[in-house]
Design an enzyme around this catalytic site. Structure first.
Site, PDB file in Angstrom:
ATOM      1  N   LEU A   1       0.819  -1.210   0.000  1.00  0.00           N
ATOM      2  CA  LEU A   1       0.000   0.000   0.000  1.00  0.00           C
ATOM      3  C   LEU A   1       0.855   1.264   0.000  1.00  0.00           C
ATOM      4  O   LEU A   1       0.326   2.372  -0.028  1.00  0.00           O
ATOM      5  CB  LEU A   1      -0.905   0.013   1.239  1.00  0.00           C
ATOM      6  CG  LEU A   1      -1.927  -1.126   1.356  1.00  0.00           C
ATOM      7  CD1 LEU A   1      -2.700  -1.000   2.665  1.00  0.00           C
ATOM      8  CD2 LEU A   1      -2.872  -1.146   0.177  1.00  0.00           C
ATOM      9  N   SER A   2       2.162   1.087   0.018  1.00  0.00           N
ATOM     10  CA  SER A   2       3.071   2.232   0.109  1.00  0.00           C
ATOM     11  C   SER A   2       2.907   3.235  -1.037  1.00  0.00           C
ATOM     12  O   SER A   2       2.920   4.444  -0.786  1.00  0.00           O
ATOM     13  CB  SER A   2       4.524   1.750   0.179  1.00  0.00           C
ATOM     14  OG  SER A   2       4.766   1.093   1.402  1.00  0.00           O
TER      15      SER A   2
ATOM     16  N   THR B   1      11.558  -3.667   1.629  1.00  0.00           N
ATOM     17  CA  THR B   1      10.765  -4.584   2.430  1.00  0.00           C
ATOM     18  C   THR B   1      11.247  -6.017   2.202  1.00  0.00           C
ATOM     19  O   THR B   1      12.250  -6.243   1.511  1.00  0.00           O
ATOM     20  CB  THR B   1       9.257  -4.408   2.114  1.00  0.00           C
ATOM     21  OG1 THR B   1       8.503  -5.169   3.051  1.00  0.00           O
ATOM     22  CG2 THR B   1       8.915  -4.832   0.709  1.00  0.00           C
TER      23      THR B   1
ATOM     24  N   LYS C   1      15.734  -6.532   3.594  1.00  0.00           N
ATOM     25  CA  LYS C   1      16.148  -5.565   4.609  1.00  0.00           C
ATOM     26  C   LYS C   1      17.557  -5.787   5.144  1.00  0.00           C
ATOM     27  O   LYS C   1      18.233  -4.836   5.534  1.00  0.00           O
ATOM     28  CB  LYS C   1      15.153  -5.564   5.768  1.00  0.00           C
ATOM     29  CG  LYS C   1      13.802  -4.949   5.423  1.00  0.00           C
ATOM     30  CD  LYS C   1      12.920  -4.857   6.659  1.00  0.00           C
ATOM     31  CE  LYS C   1      11.609  -4.163   6.339  1.00  0.00           C
ATOM     32  NZ  LYS C   1      10.786  -3.958   7.545  1.00  0.00           N
TER      33      LYS C   1
ATOM     34  N   ASP D   1      11.629   1.802  10.889  1.00  0.00           N
ATOM     35  CA  ASP D   1      10.651   0.897  11.488  1.00  0.00           C
ATOM     36  C   ASP D   1      10.502   1.129  12.987  1.00  0.00           C
ATOM     37  O   ASP D   1       9.396   1.130  13.530  1.00  0.00           O
ATOM     38  CB  ASP D   1      11.040  -0.569  11.241  1.00  0.00           C
ATOM     39  CG  ASP D   1      10.721  -1.018   9.828  1.00  0.00           C
ATOM     40  OD1 ASP D   1       9.806  -0.439   9.221  1.00  0.00           O
ATOM     41  OD2 ASP D   1      11.376  -1.956   9.343  1.00  0.00           O
TER      42      ASP D   1
ATOM     43  N   ALA E   1      11.559 -13.793  13.832  1.00  0.00           N
ATOM     44  CA  ALA E   1      12.926 -13.349  14.130  1.00  0.00           C
ATOM     45  C   ALA E   1      13.577 -12.719  12.907  1.00  0.00           C
ATOM     46  O   ALA E   1      14.785 -12.791  12.723  1.00  0.00           O
ATOM     47  CB  ALA E   1      13.766 -14.526  14.627  1.00  0.00           C
TER      48      ALA E   1
ATOM     49  N   LEU F   1      14.318 -22.244  15.581  1.00  0.00           N
ATOM     50  CA  LEU F   1      14.891 -21.926  16.885  1.00  0.00           C
ATOM     51  C   LEU F   1      16.306 -21.382  16.738  1.00  0.00           C
ATOM     52  O   LEU F   1      16.705 -20.468  17.462  1.00  0.00           O
ATOM     53  CB  LEU F   1      14.887 -23.173  17.774  1.00  0.00           C
ATOM     54  CG  LEU F   1      15.447 -22.996  19.192  1.00  0.00           C
ATOM     55  CD1 LEU F   1      14.669 -21.930  19.960  1.00  0.00           C
ATOM     56  CD2 LEU F   1      15.431 -24.325  19.947  1.00  0.00           C
TER      57      LEU F   1
END
Length: 287
Positions: free
Chosen positions: A20-21, A66, A70, A106, A131, A157
């Site tokens: 939507l940017s 995005t 990143k 962010d 993560a 993990l």
């Protein structure tokens, strides 16, 4: 109106059609009479280096970054701002004087979205799902707010434990722990938490029927369930939380507020959207 003096901006990602940017940025730019045009670009990981070179050649002012770029974009930059370097994640790039510089907005966007309630989160527990790149910014913000414990649940993990080690060292915060998303103790962690944040892409369009948590989850009274996904605005996770009557937030506020920070970097203008924030969100909700 686009003319010979219009400057170029954009967002890159894989996928990117859901973004939507462009709608948001072009609305804000038009409202403030700034002669820029913002577009989306589908860039696959193996073409990232070539894409950055092309944006520079085409005289772009800047781009947003995005998933999944990143972190991968950092080695391609000439310099990285302190916050982005600490987070090891870049979501805003400016092409300036022949150099490519990375920032992260962010964290400030997330903090701004919690401005009315961040006092109630001090000395409380937080659960974060995921993560990835956005998780670092969220955790950095939670530490600044003053939460006293953060539990990360992630599908891998190993990746979560790696992030925990980094946070403990880089941000001097020891009360952070990693567990696998499938760990049954997630039910207990959520019961003790004041805020639950989904920083994964699970539930994002077009896979709107997916959810990072089982449908049997019970949310405690007083918890805030915050999904960083903004398309759809109400994910399956938020539908579950809303059905149980707990407070929820979508990623729409964070999207707008971090986007404004990007625009400030690119234009050098002190852009204040407080008077039109509701109009921006209404516009985005129509899409």
């Amino acid at each position: 109106m686009i003319d010979g003096n219009t400057r170029l901006l954009g967002v890159i990602g894989d996928p990117i059609r859901h973004s939507l940017s462009p709608i948001m940025h072009n609305f804000i730019l038009d409202y403030f009479g700034l002669n820029y045009c913002y577009h989306s670009f589908h860039i696959v990981p193996e073409k990232l280096k070539e894409a950055i070179r092309s944006f520079k050649l085409l005289d772009f002012v800047g781009i947003n970054v995005t998933l999944p770029h990143k972190q991968a974009i950092i080695p391609l930059l000439d310099d990285v701002a302190p916050d982005a370097r600490k987070l090891k994640a870049v979501n805003t790039v400016i092409f300036q004087n022949g150099r490519v510089i990375g920032y992260n907005t962010d964290c400030s966007g997330f903090l701004s979205s919690l401005s009315l309630i961040k006092g109630s989160l001090r000395n409380q527990k937080a659960v974060v799902l995921g993560a990835g790149g956005s998780t670092r910014a969220v955790i950095y913000a939670l530490i600044q707010i003053g939460v006293n414990e953060i539990m990360i649940y992630n599908r891998s993990l190993e990746n979560a434990e790696r992030l925990v080690r980094y946070i403990r060292e880089a941000m001097d915060f020891s009360e952070i722990y990693a567990r696998q998303l499938s760990d049954y103790r997630i039910f207990e962690s959520i019961q003790k938490a004041k805020i639950l944040i989904n920083a994964t892409s699970v539930g994002m369009a077009p896979y709107t029927e997916t959810c990072p948590l089982p449908e049997s989850i019970i949310f405690p009274e007083g918890i805030l369930v915050y999904d960083l996904i903004y398309n759809p605005v109400e994910t399956k996770l938020l539908k579950m939380a809303n059905f149980q009557g707990v407070r929820t937030m979508s990623g729409l506020d964070m999207l707008v507020l971090q986007g404004v920070e990007s625009l400030k970097i690119w234009t050098g203008k002190n852009i204040d959207v407080s008077k039109i924030l509701s109009n921006i969100k209404k516009l985005l909700l129509q899409r």
